[in-house]
Design a protein around this motif. Structure first.
Motif, PDB file in Angstrom:
ATOM      1  N   GLU A   1     -30.749  22.492 -10.400  1.00 62.07           N
ATOM      2  CA  GLU A   1     -31.189  23.539 -11.327  1.00 62.07           C
ATOM      3  C   GLU A   1     -30.941  24.905 -10.703  1.00 62.07           C
ATOM      4  O   GLU A   1     -31.164  25.099  -9.499  1.00 62.07           O
TER       5      GLU A   1
ATOM      6  N   SER B   1     -24.752  29.889 -14.514  1.00 67.38           N
ATOM      7  CA  SER B   1     -24.825  30.448 -15.861  1.00 67.38           C
ATOM      8  C   SER B   1     -25.628  31.728 -15.788  1.00 67.38           C
ATOM      9  O   SER B   1     -26.278  32.010 -14.797  1.00 67.38           O
ATOM     10  N   SER B   2     -25.572  32.527 -16.874  1.00 61.80           N
ATOM     11  CA  SER B   2     -26.223  33.822 -16.741  1.00 61.80           C
ATOM     12  C   SER B   2     -27.691  33.753 -17.097  1.00 61.80           C
ATOM     13  O   SER B   2     -28.176  34.402 -17.992  1.00 61.80           O
ATOM     14  N   ARG B   3     -28.377  32.943 -16.386  1.00 63.39           N
ATOM     15  CA  ARG B   3     -29.828  33.000 -16.421  1.00 63.39           C
ATOM     16  C   ARG B   3     -30.271  32.865 -14.973  1.00 63.39           C
ATOM     17  O   ARG B   3     -29.483  32.520 -14.098  1.00 63.39           O
ATOM     18  N   ILE B   4     -31.517  33.171 -14.721  1.00 59.04           N
ATOM     19  CA  ILE B   4     -31.970  33.190 -13.340  1.00 59.04           C
ATOM     20  C   ILE B   4     -32.441  31.812 -12.888  1.00 59.04           C
ATOM     21  O   ILE B   4     -32.073  31.309 -11.833  1.00 59.04           O
ATOM     22  N   ARG B   5     -33.252  31.198 -13.688  1.00 56.78           N
ATOM     23  CA  ARG B   5     -33.785  29.882 -13.357  1.00 56.78           C
ATOM     24  C   ARG B   5     -33.411  28.909 -14.448  1.00 56.78           C
ATOM     25  O   ARG B   5     -33.386  29.257 -15.629  1.00 56.78           O
TER      26      ARG B   5
ATOM     27  N   GLY C   1     -31.157  25.458 -15.926  1.00 56.85           N
ATOM     28  CA  GLY C   1     -29.759  25.252 -16.268  1.00 56.85           C
ATOM     29  C   GLY C   1     -29.055  24.664 -15.054  1.00 56.85           C
ATOM     30  O   GLY C   1     -29.349  25.027 -13.919  1.00 56.85           O
TER      31      GLY C   1
END
Ligand SMILES: Cc1ncc(C[n+]2csc(CCOP(=O)(O)OP(=O)(O)O)c2C)c(N)n1
Ligand SMILES: Cc1ncc(C[n+]2csc(CCOP(=O)(O)OP(=O)(O)O)c2C)c(N)n1
Ligand code: SF4
Ligand code: SF4
Ligand SMILES: [Mg+2]
Ligand SMILES: [Mg+2]
Lengths: 289, 574, 574, 289
Positions: C11, C41-45, C47
Motif C-alpha cells: 500500500e 499513484s497520486s494519492r498519499i496513502r 492504493g
C-alpha cells in the motif's frame, strides 16, 4: 421524506491518510447538507486539486474536480448556469491561497451566492509536504528546510479586508460546529467563506490536533462577541492570531445575482428555452441598419 | 463610380472613428456596401490613426491599396497616406495646419478652413463633420441622410444636433462653390436597401446569442472587448448574464463551470488570453465539457502588436495545451461567418462535448462591413446527447455512466438537477462512471474515445470556389478570404483558371478536401498572416509535401491587399 | 546472474520507497548498475504501489517486463504482480496476510513472518528491512554494506540504527536457514566502484548548478518538485537562491526577470504548469531574454495522470504560445543527459537569448539510475554576446541598440548596471533600440531576426547508433531511448541490421539529420508515449511523409518495455 | 556629481492623453530618483500593460515592460538577480488588482526589497474604459452600462491585511508629497507599496482631479496620526474610505533577502563567477554514492 446521510455518500474508497483532518470536514459537509434536507442532485461541489480536492469523490452530489487553484471561478460558472443549485467550493490552502489567491479575493467582492470551504492544513499535502502560504513563520517543510521566512496569509483577515459578507472558521474535530457553520454559510445569501482547520497528520507535525485543541477559542460561545461589526471582527482576528472558531462576521447585503440586471427575473439559465424569437432578434438587428 | 475608397486620418483621439462611422452608416442606409478598416495603435491619444471606408454598389470584402478621397486633419496624414491616392485623387485638408503636397504627389489639394468654420459655429468638435459635408458633395450624395444621422447621433444634447447639421451644410456648400470641378468620384446611386452594418465582433456576439449562449465570462482585451461589451446589456434581455472576470483564467474556468451546469457558455479573448487559457481548455477537453472560446487573433507573440492584423494563433489553438487534448477550431472569414460559425460552435461544443475555438482575426473582428442579412432561421439549436431524466430515474443511483465508452465516442451527459445523474467531472483520467482511475486499459479507452468523437464532425471543412482544375489555387483562411476572392475574380477575368480554397474548420484538419483540391491544381499558393506558415505547415503535416505549393506570408501587421496576392500569383504563373 | 529484477509492493505509505532505496544504494556501492522504477499513484496513502529495481553488472536504461524476486507486503501485490515473475521466480511474503499463490502462478512462495519478527524487535517500522535482509541472502550479497547503510540512515536516532541492523540479520538468517535451496538469483559480484546513484531530477538540478544557474523560481508539481527541493538548500551554498512562488505564472515571469537582471535563471514544472507558462515563455521569446524551463512530462491533458509516464507535451512546448515565438526544446533521454542538457540549456538560452525548454519525462525524472560520472569539466560556461562596458561608455547615452538587426539574429545585450546600456525590454514589438514600434518594416525585420537566431544552433540534433543502412530504424526521444537501445542490441544479436535515431533537439527540428537517416533505412518505427504521434507528426511536417515509416504509440501511463518495441519490430519486419 | 533630472528622461514622445494623471506619477518618480541621487543604470523599472505601463518608456533607466499583470513577479526576479539595483514596479489598477491580484498579495508577505507604485485611476484606460476592481459601486463604464455592482478592492486595506511593511498613498497632483513617498518607499527595507491616485481624464469622469482635491486629507500633516500601529492604520483607512494621502503604515522588519539563508553574504548573483569549483561539486556528488 427527509434526505438521509446515506444519500450523500458514495462507495468510493478513501484516498486520505488515516487520521487526516479532511475526514472531519467531509463529515461536517455531509451533515450540513442532510440537515438542510437538500436533494443530492441539487447540490454541486466544485473541488480543487490537492488531497482536500478529493472531497467531492465521497459526496453523492454533482461534482466538479477542476484544475488546481480554479475552484472558485469554476463554482461561479456553475451557479451562473443554474442558480437553483446549492454550490459549494472546497479546496486546500495551496489551491485557494497560493495559485487561487486572486480568485479568492475577487469572489469575495463579487458576492455570488456560493459557499467556499477552505480545507486549511498549512501545508501542500498532495505534493508531499511543501510550505503553503498559510504556513507559520519558521515552519520546516521539504521546501523550507531552514524554516519558512514568509509572512503567513491569514485567510480570515483577508476575507474581512476584501469585503466578504460571511466569514467563519471551524475545526475538523468539532464536527457539530463545523457542520453548523457550513449550514449557515450555505443559507447566507451571497458569498460565504468557511475556513476549515483540517490537520495533515502526515506532513504537518506542528499544526496538529493538539495544537489547535489547546489554542482555539470559540467565539460562538462568547456572548459579548458581535459578529456584525467588521472593525471589531478584524481586531479580534488580529488579536487572537486567527486562533478562533465560530461565526466571525456576517453582513446581510444583496448578492451579485440580486444586483445583476434582470438575472433573478428570468428562470435559471440551464432551464431556459434557448430559441430566440425572430421579432426580438430583428429588433436587435435594427440597431445596425 | 461603383466603388470609392475614402479615408480620414489624424491624431488618435481626434474623433476619426466616429467621423468615419457617420459616413459609413449613411452610405449603408443609401444601399451601398461598406468595408471599413481602422488603422490604429495601442495608445489612447496621439500617434497617427486613420480610417478607410470603401463604399461600393457591390459587396466588398477586403481593403485595398488605392484611395480616391483623403481627409487630412494634419500634415502627417498627407505625408503618410498620399501614396495610396490614385492619380487625380483628392485631399480634403484643414487649412489650419497649412497643408502642402509632398513632391511627386499627383493628387489635388482641396483646402477647407475646417477649424475656422467650426469656431464660427461655436463648437470645435464639429470640425470633422464639416469634412463629411465636403465629402458628401464630392461623392454626389444627398445631404438629407447625413442630416438625419447627426440628429440621431447628437440630437439628444440640446442644440448639438442642429450645430452638426449646420456644419454638414457649411462643408457641403463650401465644396459646391469651390470644388465643383471634381466630378470624378461621384458614386453611382445605391439601391436604397438599408442592410446591416456591423463589425465582426458584433456579429459574433449576435451569433452567440442566436446560438443559445446565455453566459459569458471574459476579461477585456483588444480586439475582443466589443463582444463582451455588446453582450453585457444584451444578454440580460434574454435571461443571460455576462461577468467581467479578474483575468482570463477565471473567465475560461467559469465558462466551463457554466457549461457543466447546463448553460451554453463562452469567453472571448485574444492571443495573450488564449495562452493563459490553455490549461482550462485542456480541462474542458478532458472532462468533456462544452465551452466556446472566441479568439480574435492579433499581432503576437507576447503583447505583440495589439492593434494589428495577424493569423498566428493557429498552432496555439490546436496544439497549445499540454498533453493530447482534442478540440475543434473554426475559422470564419467574414462578418456573416463570424455570426453563423459562432452560433454553430455552441452546437458543436455540446454535440461533441469539447472546447470549440472560433478564431477570427483583427480584420474580421473590427472591420465594419455591410451584410445582407443574418438569418436566424438558419440556426437550429442542437443540444447533443443529454441523459434522459426518466431513464435516469429508472436506473437508480450509481448506475449512470457519464463517460461510457461508445462507438461514436460521445457519451450522453447528465446535468445538475437530474436525479441519479450525479457524477464527478474531473481533469484527472477517469473511468466510465467518472471516478479517478489510472488503470492502463481504461486510460487508452478513454483517450481513444475522446479523440474518436472528432471523427464524427459533419461540418464542411473547406469552401471551394472557382475553376475545377485551376492553373492556380489560392488557399487561405480568416479575413484573407476577401482579398483572395478579389484576386480570383481578376485572374478569371484575365482568362486564368483560378480557384480559392478557404479553410473553414482548422481542426480536425480537413485533410481529404485539401488534398483533393491541391492535387487538382497546377500551382498552389497558401496565403496567411503569420511568420511560420502555420497553415501550410499543417498541410505538410496532415496532407503532404508538394513541389507545386508555395507560401505567401505577410506578418507586418497589415492584412493582405489583393495586390499582394496578385503579385505572388503573377510570379508563380511566370 | 548479471541482471536481476527485484520488486517490492504494498500500500502507498508503507515505506516502499525507502526500502527500495536501501537496496539500490547498497548495490550501487557494491559496483552494480541500478535502474529503479517507482510505480505510484497520486494519492498519499492507500492504493497499490510498487518499486522495481533492476540490478546489473552492466548499464541498464529501461525497466522490463520480467522479474526475479518480489517482496509482497499484501496479497494485492502478489495478485497484481505475479505475472511478471519468471518461471522459478521468488515471492517473499509477509505471513501476516496469509499469502497464497494465484492459480497458474509458477513462482515459489517464501513466507516470512516479517510483522511478527518486527514486533519482537519492538519496532514495527523495521518490517520492510527484514525483507531486505532476506533479499540480500537470496541475491548472494554480503550483509555488511546493508548494515552500514541502515546505520547511516537511521543511526542518528538513538537505538534506531541498531534495531535496523538486527532486523537485517534476522531476515538474512531466516533466509539462510529456510531458503538456501533458492540459489538461482545470486548476483555475479559487482566491480566495487561506487558510482553515482540518482534520479533525473537530481541530475537536472546538478546540471543547472553546473551550468551557472543561481536563481530558481518554481511551484511544486509532480514529477518536477525534486528539482526545486534539491536546489533549495544547495543554491545558497553557491550564492544562489530558490523562491517557491505562488504559482507557475509568477515562477516563469520571475525567472525571466532574473534573466533580464543578469542571472542564469530557471523554473521547473510539468504539463499544467507548462500550459500556464505559455504567455511568459512568449514574453521571453519576444523580449529576447534567456530563461530555462524544465518540463518533466507526465500524463495529460489537464491534471491527467500526474504520476504516470507520458511524452505528450511536444507540441505544447514548440507551438503552445500564441503568435510566432521561437524557442529551443531539448529532450534528454537519460539521467546523464538530464545533467548535461540542463547545463547546456543555460548556454543556449544566453547565446540565443530565448527560452530554452528542457523536456524530460516522468521516467527520466524519477527513475533511479546508476551513472558512471557527471563530468564537470565538460561544461564550459558561455554567456553569449554581452555588450562591452567600456564600449558602451564610449558610445554615450541613447546610442546602444539592444535589438540591433544582425546577420546572426543575435544582438549583444546589456545588463542592468552597465552605464549607457539602458533599454526597454518589452513584449510589444519594438525597434532596434527597444522602443515600442509598430512600423511594418521594423516588424518584419525584428521577427525575421528572432527566427534567424535559431539557424545558428550548433548542437547535434540527433544521436544515431547501430547499422548504417538498417533494415529497421527505431526513432524515439526521452526515456524511450533505453528500451530502444535494448531492442537494437537484441535485433543486432539476431542478425538484423538495426539502428536507433534519438532526437535530442526537438526544436529547431533536426530535419536534415532525420531525413537522411529515414531515407537510408528500409523500415522505420517511431516510438513515443503519446496519443497523437507528436514526434511522427513533426517529422511529417518538417521532413515528409514516408510509406516505410510507422508509428508505435503507448499512452497507457507506462513507459515502453523493450518487449513492446520488439513486438512492433517483429510485426514490421514480417 | 549629483544626478540630474535630464539623466532620467528619455526622448520618447508621450503616449498619454493630455492631462492624464500618469504625467504626475512619472514626474514624481523621476524626482524621487534624482533626489536619491541614483545612477540611471542602477535603477530598473518594471512596468505592466496599460496606459500606466508606458511609464518606463520615459525614464532612462533599465526598463522591463512585462506582460499584463506580472509586474511584481518580474520585478522580484530582477531583484533576485541583482540586489544592488533599485527596483521599482509600476502599473495600473487593472494590472495590479485584477489579473495581478495574487502576485500583489504574495509579494507583500514575501517582503522582497522592491517598491510598487500602483497607478490607480479606477478604470481600464488602455482598453478604453471598462470597470476595474478599484472602481466604485455604481460606476458607469463600457462594461458596466448599468453601474458597477461589485464591491471595490481597497488596495490600502488589502496591503495592511496582507502584511505589507510600508503602505502609502499619494496623489498625482501633489507632486512633492508623491515624490517624497516614493523616496521613502525606496529607502524602506523590504517591500513597499505606494498607491498613486492618477486620474484618467478620458474614461473616468467621476474620480476626477476635483473629486480627489475635495475629498482627500493628508495624514502626513496630522500630528496625531501614528503610522506604526497597524490596527489603527486599518481603522483609519476604513473610516476615511481610503480618501487619505501620506505614509499610512510602516514597520521595520527584515526583508526576504535578509532572511534567505546566505543570500546577503554572497555578492549579487549577476556579478558572480558562475564557474564551479570541482572540489565543491565533488562534495555534492559524494552524497549520491
Ligand atoms: C497548475 C498546477 N500546478 C501545480 C500542481 C501540483 N499540485 C497539486 S496539489 C498541490 C497543492 C496541494 O496543497 P493544498 O492545495 O494545500 O491541498 P492539500 O493537499 O494540502 O489538501 C499542487 C501544488 C497542479 N496540479 N497544477
Ligand atoms: C493577458 C492579457 N489580458 C488582457 C490584456 C488587455 N489589457 C491591456 S491593458 C489592460 C488593462 C488596463 O487597465 P489598467 O491596468 O488599470 O491600466 P491603465 O490603462 O488604466 O493605466 C488590459 C485588460 C492584455 N494585454 N493581456
Ligand atoms: S497527506 Fe495530509 S492532507 Fe493529505 S491525506 Fe494525508 S493527512 Fe490528509
Ligand atoms: S486613457 Fe486615461 S489613463 Fe490612458 S492615457 Fe488617457 S487619460 Fe491617461
Ligand atoms: Mg493544504
Ligand atoms: Mg487603470
Amino acid at each position: 421524506m427527509a434526505t438521509t446521510l446515506a444519500e450523500f455518500k458514495t462507495a468510493e474508497k478513501s484516498w486520505w491518510c488515516p487520521g487526516c483532518g479532511d475526514f472531519g470536514v467531509l463529515a461536517a459537509m455531509q451533515r450540513a447538507l442532510v440537515e438542510m434536507d437538500l436533494n443530492p442532485e441539487m447540490v454541486t461541489i466544485v473541488a480543487g486539486i490537492g488531497c482536500s480536492g478529493r472531497i467531492g469523490n465521497y459526496i453523492n452530489s454533482y461534482n466538479f474536480h477542476t484544475v488546481h487553484g480554479r475552484t472558485l471561478p469554476t463554482a461561479m460558472g456553475v451557479k451562473l448556469a443554474n442558480r437553483d443549485l446549492t454550490v459549494l467550493a472546497a479546496g486546500g490552502d495551496g489551491d485557494g491561497l497560493a495559485i487561487g489567491m486572486s480568485h479568492f479575493m475577487h469572489m469575495m467582492r463579487r458576492n455570488i451566492d456560493i459557499t467556499y470551504v477552505l480545507m486549511d492544513n498549512h501545508i501542500y499535502g498532495l505534493t508531499k509536504g511543501q510550505v503553503s502560504p498559510a504556513s507559520d513563520p519558521g515552519f520546516v517543510t521539504k521546501s523550507t528546510p531552514a524554516g519558512n521566512i514568509e509572512h503567513p496569509v491569514r485567510p480570515l483577515e483577508l476575507a474581512l479586508a476584501a469585503g466578504a459578507g460571511f466569514v467563519a472558521q471551524g475545526f475538523s474535530s468539532n464536527l457539530q460546529q463545523l457542520a453548523e457553520l457550513i449550514k449557515q454559510a450555505v443559507q447566507h445569501r451571497g458569498f460565504s467563506f468557511v475556513n476549515a482547520i483540517s490537520p495533515c497528520v502526515t506532513f504537518n507535525k506542528v499544526n496538529t490536533y493538539d495544537f489547535y485543541k489547546e489554542g482555539l477559542t470559540n467565539v460562538d460561545e462568547d456572548p459579548n462577541y458581535d459578529a456584525t461589526d467588521r472593525s471589531r471582527a478584524f481586531a479580534k482576528v488580529v488579536e487572537t492570531e486567527s486562533m478562533i472558531t465560530g461565526l466571525i462576521y456576517r453582513e446581510e447585503r444583496p448578492s451579485y445575482e440580486d444586483l445583476a440586471a434582470g438575472f433573478m427575473k428570468a428562470p435559471p439559465v440551464a432551464n431556459q428555452d434557448l430559441n430566440l424569437s425572430p421579432e426580438k432578434f430583428e429588433r436587435l438587428l435594427a440597431k445596425f441598419r | 463610380m461603383d466603388l470609392i475608397s475614402w479615408k480620414i486620418g489624424g491624431e488618435q483621439g481626434e474623433g476619426i472613428d466616429s467621423t468615419g462611422d457617420i459616413l459609413a452608416t449613411v452610405c449603408n442606409r443609401l444601399g451601398y456596401y461598406i468595408y471599413g478598416y481602422k488603422h490604429f495603435s495601442s495608445r489612447i491619444r496621439g500617434g497617427h490613426t486613420n480610417y478607410k471606408i470603401r463604399i461600393s454598389t457591390k459587396k466588398v470584402l477586403s481593403t485595398s491599396g488605392d484611395l480616391q478621397i483623403l481627409v487630412a486633419l494634419d500634415q502627417d496624414t498627407i505625408d503618410l497616406e498620399y501614396k495610396e491616392l490614385v492619380p487625380g485623387g483628392l485631399i480634403i485638408a484643414d487649412t489650419k495646419f497649412k497643408p502642402h503636397l509632398p513632391e511627386g504627389c499627383e493628387a489635388a489639394l482641396l483646402p477647407v478652413p475646417m477649424t475656422e468654420m467650426a469656431k464660427e459655429l461655436g463648437n470645435l468638435q464639429v470640425r470633422n463633420v464639416i469634412a463629411v459635408g465636403v465629402s458628401a458633395y464630392l461623392l454626389g450624395l444627398p445631404l438629407q441622410g447625413f442630416e438625419d444621422m447627426v440628429m440621431e447621433k447628437f440630437g439628444k444634447k440640446k442644440g448639438m444636433g442642429e450645430v452638426n447639421v449646420q456644419a454638414l451644410r457649411l462643408g457641403y456648400e463650401h465644396a459646391e462653390s469651390l470644388f465643383s470641378v471634381y466630378k470624378d468620384f461621384r458614386l453611382a446611386p445605391g439601391d436604397g436597401k438599408a442592410r446591416l452594418l456591423l463589425i465582426g465582433n458584433e456579429a459574433a456576439a449576435l451569433g452567440a446569442l442566436a446560438g443559445g449562449c446565455r453566459v459569458m465570462t471574459a476579461y477585456p482585451i483588444t480586439p475582443a472587448s466589443e463582444i463582451m461589451q455588446y453582450l453585457i446589456p444584451t444578454f440580460p434581455q434574454f435571461g443571460g448574464i455576462v461577468v467581467q472576470c479578474e483575468d482570463e483564467i477565471a473567465s475560461i474556468t467559469a465558462a466551463i463551470g457554466a457549461g457543466f451546469g447546463g448553460a451554453r457558455a463562452m469567453t472571448a479573448t485574444s492571443g495573450p488570453g488564449l495562452s493563459l487559457m490553455q490549461e482550462g481548455i485542456g480541462l474542458a477537453s478532458m472532462a468533456e465539457i462544452p465551452v466556446v472560446i472566441i479568439n480574435t487573433q492579433r499581432g503576437g507573440p507576447s503583447t505583440g502588436m495589439p492593434t494589428k492584423q495577424e493569423q498566428s494563433d493557429v498552432f496555439a489553438m490546436i496544439f497549445g495545451g499540454h498533453g493530447d487534448s482534442p478540440r475543434i477550431v473554426l475559422t470564419p472569414s467574414t462578418t456573416e461567418e463570424a455570426f453563423y460559425d459562432t452560433a454553430l460552435a455552441f452546437n458543436l461544443a455540446e454535440r461533441f462535448q469539447c472546447p470549440v475555438l472560433v478564431a477570427t482575426d483583427l480584420a474580421i473582428s473590427l472591420n465594419l462591413t455591410t451584410v445582407d442579412n443574418l438569418d436566424l432561421s438558419r440556426i437550429k439549436i442542437d443540444r447533443g446527447q443529454v441523459a434522459n431524466t426518466e431513464e435516469l430515474l429508472k436506473m437508480g443511483r450509481d448506475v449512470f455512466k457519464r463517460y461510457a465508452v461508445t462507438e461514436s465516442g460521445v457519451s450522453p451527459r447528465s446535468l445538475p438537477g437530474q436525479k441519479y445523474g450525479q457524477y464527478l467531472a474531473t481533469g484527472i483520467e477517469h473511468s466510465e462512471t467518472g471516478k479517478v482511475q489510472e488503470n492502463p486499459d481504461n486510460r487508452v479507452n478513454q483517450m481513444n474515445k475522446r479523440f474518436r468523437k472528432l471523427q464524427g464532425l459533419d461540418v464542411p471543412g473547406v469552401r471551394y470556389n472557382g475553376a475545377e482544375n485551376p492553373d492556380i489555387l489560392l488557399v487561405g483562411f480568416g479575413s484573407t478570404t476577401g482579398a483572395i476572392d478579389k484576386v480570383v475574380d481578376e485572374l478569371t477575368e484575365d482568362g486564368v483558371k483560378a480557384a480559392h480554397l478557404h479553410v473553414r474548420v482548422m481542426w480536425p484538419f480537413p485533410s481529404k478536401e485539401i488534398k483533393a483540391a491541391i492535387e487538382k491544381a497546377k500551382r498552389v499558393v497558401v496565403a496567411e498572416n503569420n511568420a511560420q506558415a502555420q497553415l501550410l505547415r499543417l498541410i505538410k503535416m496532415e496532407v503532404g509535401h508538394y513541389d507545386h505549393v508555395e507560401s505567401l506570408l505577410k506578418y507586418n501587421g497589415n492584412p493582405f491587399l489583393p495586390s499582394d496576392i496578385m503579385g505572388k500569383c503573377r510570379e508563380v504563373l511566370g
